[in-house]
Write an enzyme that holds these catalytic residues in place. Structure first.
Site, PDB file in Angstrom:
ATOM      1  N   ALA A  14      24.451  42.736  -1.298  1.00  0.00           N
ATOM      2  CA  ALA A  14      24.019  41.501  -0.975  1.00  0.00           C
ATOM      3  C   ALA A  14      23.994  41.132   0.444  1.00  0.00           C
ATOM      4  O   ALA A  14      24.850  41.736   1.236  1.00  0.00           O
ATOM      5  CB  ALA A  14      24.785  40.698  -1.513  1.00  0.00           C
ATOM      6  N   SER A  15      22.980  41.037   0.933  1.00  0.00           N
ATOM      7  CA  SER A  15      22.819  40.062   2.169  1.00  0.00           C
ATOM      8  C   SER A  15      22.488  39.434   2.891  1.00  0.00           C
ATOM      9  O   SER A  15      21.023  38.662   2.312  1.00  0.00           O
ATOM     10  CB  SER A  15      22.132  42.323   3.183  1.00  0.00           C
ATOM     11  OG  SER A  15      21.848  41.628   4.328  1.00  0.00           O
ATOM     12  N   ALA A  16      23.094  38.417   3.858  1.00  0.00           N
ATOM     13  CA  ALA A  16      22.456  37.344   3.939  1.00  0.00           C
ATOM     14  C   ALA A  16      22.784  36.978   5.182  1.00  0.00           C
ATOM     15  O   ALA A  16      23.489  37.502   6.566  1.00  0.00           O
ATOM     16  CB  ALA A  16      23.659  36.023   3.044  1.00  0.00           C
ATOM     17  N   SER A  17      21.941  35.493   6.200  1.00  0.00           N
ATOM     18  CA  SER A  17      22.129  35.747   7.711  1.00  0.00           C
ATOM     19  C   SER A  17      22.936  35.281   8.298  1.00  0.00           C
ATOM     20  O   SER A  17      23.454  36.213   9.558  1.00  0.00           O
ATOM     21  CB  SER A  17      21.768  34.940   7.133  1.00  0.00           C
ATOM     22  OG  SER A  17      22.564  32.921   7.105  1.00  0.00           O
TER      23      SER A  17
ATOM     24  N   ALA B  33      26.625  37.936   6.931  1.00  0.00           N
ATOM     25  CA  ALA B  33      27.258  37.905   6.333  1.00  0.00           C
ATOM     26  C   ALA B  33      26.708  39.035   5.874  1.00  0.00           C
ATOM     27  O   ALA B  33      25.439  38.584   5.219  1.00  0.00           O
ATOM     28  CB  ALA B  33      28.869  37.849   5.812  1.00  0.00           C
ATOM     29  N   GLN B  34      27.216  40.324   5.390  1.00  0.00           N
ATOM     30  CA  GLN B  34      27.086  41.183   3.748  1.00  0.00           C
ATOM     31  C   GLN B  34      28.672  41.439   3.640  1.00  0.00           C
ATOM     32  O   GLN B  34      29.373  41.684   3.858  1.00  0.00           O
ATOM     33  CB  GLN B  34      26.253  42.120   4.615  1.00  0.00           C
ATOM     34  CG  GLN B  34      26.968  43.744   5.048  1.00  0.00           C
ATOM     35  CD  GLN B  34      25.755  44.717   5.332  1.00  0.00           C
ATOM     36  OE1 GLN B  34      24.459  44.249   6.009  1.00  0.00           O
ATOM     37  NE2 GLN B  34      25.748  45.640   5.876  1.00  0.00           N
ATOM     38  N   VAL B  35      27.923  41.514   2.140  1.00  0.00           N
ATOM     39  CA  VAL B  35      29.139  41.927   0.445  1.00  0.00           C
ATOM     40  C   VAL B  35      28.609  43.659   0.609  1.00  0.00           C
ATOM     41  O   VAL B  35      27.749  44.427   0.233  1.00  0.00           O
ATOM     42  CB  VAL B  35      28.741  41.105   0.060  1.00  0.00           C
ATOM     43  CG1 VAL B  35      30.253  41.655  -1.279  1.00  0.00           C
ATOM     44  CG2 VAL B  35      29.500  39.733  -0.163  1.00  0.00           C
TER      45      VAL B  35
ATOM     46  N   LYS C 261      33.442  41.284   2.003  1.00  0.00           N
ATOM     47  CA  LYS C 261      32.532  40.323   3.154  1.00  0.00           C
ATOM     48  C   LYS C 261      32.619  40.815   4.596  1.00  0.00           C
ATOM     49  O   LYS C 261      33.717  40.016   4.908  1.00  0.00           O
ATOM     50  CB  LYS C 261      31.955  38.723   2.666  1.00  0.00           C
ATOM     51  CG  LYS C 261      30.930  37.816   3.359  1.00  0.00           C
ATOM     52  CD  LYS C 261      31.455  36.774   2.972  1.00  0.00           C
ATOM     53  CE  LYS C 261      29.919  35.834   2.845  1.00  0.00           C
ATOM     54  NZ  LYS C 261      30.152  34.811   2.416  1.00  0.00           N
TER      55      LYS C 261
ATOM     56  N   ASP D 120      26.669  24.368  -0.832  1.00  0.00           N
ATOM     57  CA  ASP D 120      25.262  26.022  -0.602  1.00  0.00           C
ATOM     58  C   ASP D 120      25.470  26.261  -2.311  1.00  0.00           C
ATOM     59  O   ASP D 120      24.645  27.801  -2.406  1.00  0.00           O
ATOM     60  CB  ASP D 120      25.829  27.065   0.163  1.00  0.00           C
ATOM     61  CG  ASP D 120      24.612  27.604   0.851  1.00  0.00           C
ATOM     62  OD1 ASP D 120      23.733  27.486   0.612  1.00  0.00           O
ATOM     63  OD2 ASP D 120      24.646  28.525   0.703  1.00  0.00           O
TER      64      ASP D 120
END
Length: 519
Positions: free
Chosen positions: A116-119, A121-123, A137, A272
């Site tokens: 998964a990728s977010a603003s 960090a990514q996992v 992460k 969140d």
């Protein structure tokens, strides 16, 4: 110079996606131009192009339908789960630098393809020694520098808005940007997120309500967080939950119980809770939470006022709610309580006794903020995270069990909390907890009182003569040019006013930037 170049970049991207026409549409009440992509799509693509800080800003705006039209917030919600990843090789390098060893030494296996990728960090999936499944992460590379640059621009713009646009001061733009900056830098620190996860895990251990993955501290650093890999069903995958014979009513009730427990018993809440961060256990009807970068808490005073206000609204005692708003300072003291009570009644009475499927917290907040403007009620920055969490709870409840009544679940919890809070035992405990501090400062009170009285009775010091400052001239000139540019952009003939308007506004922005950096 760096800020100037960034401003040019932002202006170029905004022109590429024609955000100037979005502003014109908002001013004229238009929602869509068939010749172009919907405005929400253009706003989302602009934020994605400008980078992770603007993506995060869009995520926050997606939970604020009181400030942003619904068609835009719905499009911005796509930013919660769809952020382009950085390369697996970069992730490997960051992990190796943080741990001081090769990935092969730290893990039995490490998948460079992000899960998964977010603003922020990514996992990545991995396995520790002995085959323990974990997720790693990894913070995006070079993000701290980008945050300082972009938040600096936001701070500058917020300061100008607060100084030159009196109608916007009630929003506290400087305080909101400061809170935004704090959230961003907190999210960068994986040690802080790991501590939040451990705290939340300890608070809910043995309750059967919420499961939190274990932190592996031996492999956790400031830029890297290693957690147990979870096995659950995404909370918004209704078909999978139905196939697993999930009890939707029980899940909805437990979701509300988790919220009230976090806010009022623990005073430490996950802020969140969008669907991408919540799963349902396959083994029992309990939730699993991930991503602990944004956590919230309230001061004792705000917590008490919030509970008393909620209880007043749930009980239909709008008079008490109005008086509490005035007593807390959220509403100016010169506001007539009777008028404010009537306004609150008109907003809340139609919805508080209806099932969740028939109401919308988002619409309620819109109406409350309209009422707030009328009575000069100030937005409380410390409550923004709580409002965001409550909106996510609404969406979760409606998705799982539309007939669920949030108020019916919350009222007994609030009643018990208030009884515990106001009991003699609770009062004695607060006195006992604070007594050592009172004893420590008691000997200093006479001297402090003497110093205060001496300052209050001393004659006022003469003020120094005013001096001229070129920054004031630049700021006034810049503000005038920005306003002139905005007027040109809003002319009926868009094409005629577009380019002169942008040029004039750009020149004004340069003047304001010069005023800000000049010494």
């Amino acid at each position: 110079m760096g800020k100037l170049l960034r401003l040019v970049r932002i202006a170029a991207v905004a022109m590429r996606f024609r955000l100037d026409l979005v502003v014109v549409d908002l001013r004229r009440g238009r929602t869509h131009d068939a010749r172009r992509d919907p405005r929400g799509v253009r706003v989302r693509r602009t934020l994605e192009t400008l980078g992770p800080i603007f993506v995060k800003f869009g995520q926050i705006l997606s939970a604020r339908p009181d400030l942003v039209p619904r068609d835009i917030t719905e499009e911005l919600s796509a930013l919660l789960d769809h952020v382009p990843p950085f390369s697996g090789a970069q992730a490997r390098a960051i992990v190796e630098q943080a741990l001081g060893m090769a990935v092969e030494e730290a893990f039995e296996a490490f998948d460079e393809t992000p899960l998964a990728s977010a603003s922020i960090a990514q996992v990545h999936e991995a396995r520790l020694a002995g085959g323990v499944p974990v997720v790693v992460k990894v913070v995006r590379p070079g993000l701290a520098k980008v945050i300082r640059r972009d938040v600096g621009l936001l701070r500058l713009l917020a300061g100008l808005v607060e100084r030159f646009v009196p109608a916007a001061r009630w929003l506290h733009p400087v305080a909101v940007v400061a809170e935004f900056e704090k959230i961003l830098f907190d999210e960068l620190d994986m040690l802080r997120e790991g501590a939040a996860a451990s705290t939340l895990r300890r608070q809910f251990e043995g309750t059967g309500l919420l499961e939190i993955p274990r932190v592996h501290w031996s492999h956790t650093r400031r830029d890297v967080l290693v957690l147990d890999r979870i096995d659950g069903i995404a909370v918004d995958d209704v078909d999978a939950l139905r196939a697993a014979d999930a009890d939707f009513e029980l899940l909805a009730e437990r979701g509300a119980e988790i919220f009230f427990t976090q806010v009022f018993r623990n005073n430490f809440f996950h802020a969140d809770l969008h669907p991408g961060n919540i799963f349902v256990s396959r083994e029992a009807p309990r939730y699993i939470a991930v991503d602990f970068g944004i956590m919230g808490s309230l001061s004792d005073e705000d917590q008490r006022y919030l509970a008393e206000n909620l209880f007043a609204f749930l009980s239909g005692d709008y008079r008490q709610g109005a008086e509490l708003h005035v007593a807390s300072g959220w509403v100016p003291s010169y506001v007539r309580v009777e008028e404010f009570e009537s306004a609150i009644r008109a907003v809340c009475e139609p919805i508080v006794h209806r099932p969740l499927k028939d109401i919308s917290f988002a619409e309620l907040l819109v109406r409350l903020f309209r009422t707030a403007r009328r009575f000069e009620m100030e937005v409380q920055p410390q409550l923004v995270l709580l409002q965001k969490t409550l909106l996510h709870i609404e969406g979760l409840g409606r998705k799982l069990y539309p007939d669920f009544d949030l108020w019916a679940t919350g009222r007994p919890f609030l009643e018990q909390w208030m009884r515990d809070r106001m009991s003699a035992r609770a009062l004695a405990k607060r006195v006992r907890d604070r007594l050592p501090r009172w004893m420590h400062i008691a000997p200093e009170l006479p001297e402090l009182l003497h110093d205060y009285l001496r300052r209050e009775t001393a004659p006022p010091a003469p003020r120094p003569p005013p001096r001229r400052d070129g920054r004031i001239v630049l700021a006034i000139a810049g503000a005038g040019l920005v306003i002139a540019g905005a007027l040109l952009l809003g002319r009926p003939a868009d094409a005629l006013g577009l380019y002169p308007g942008l040029a004039t506004a750009g020149l004004g922005a340069l003047c304001l930037l010069g005023a800000a950096v000049r010494r």
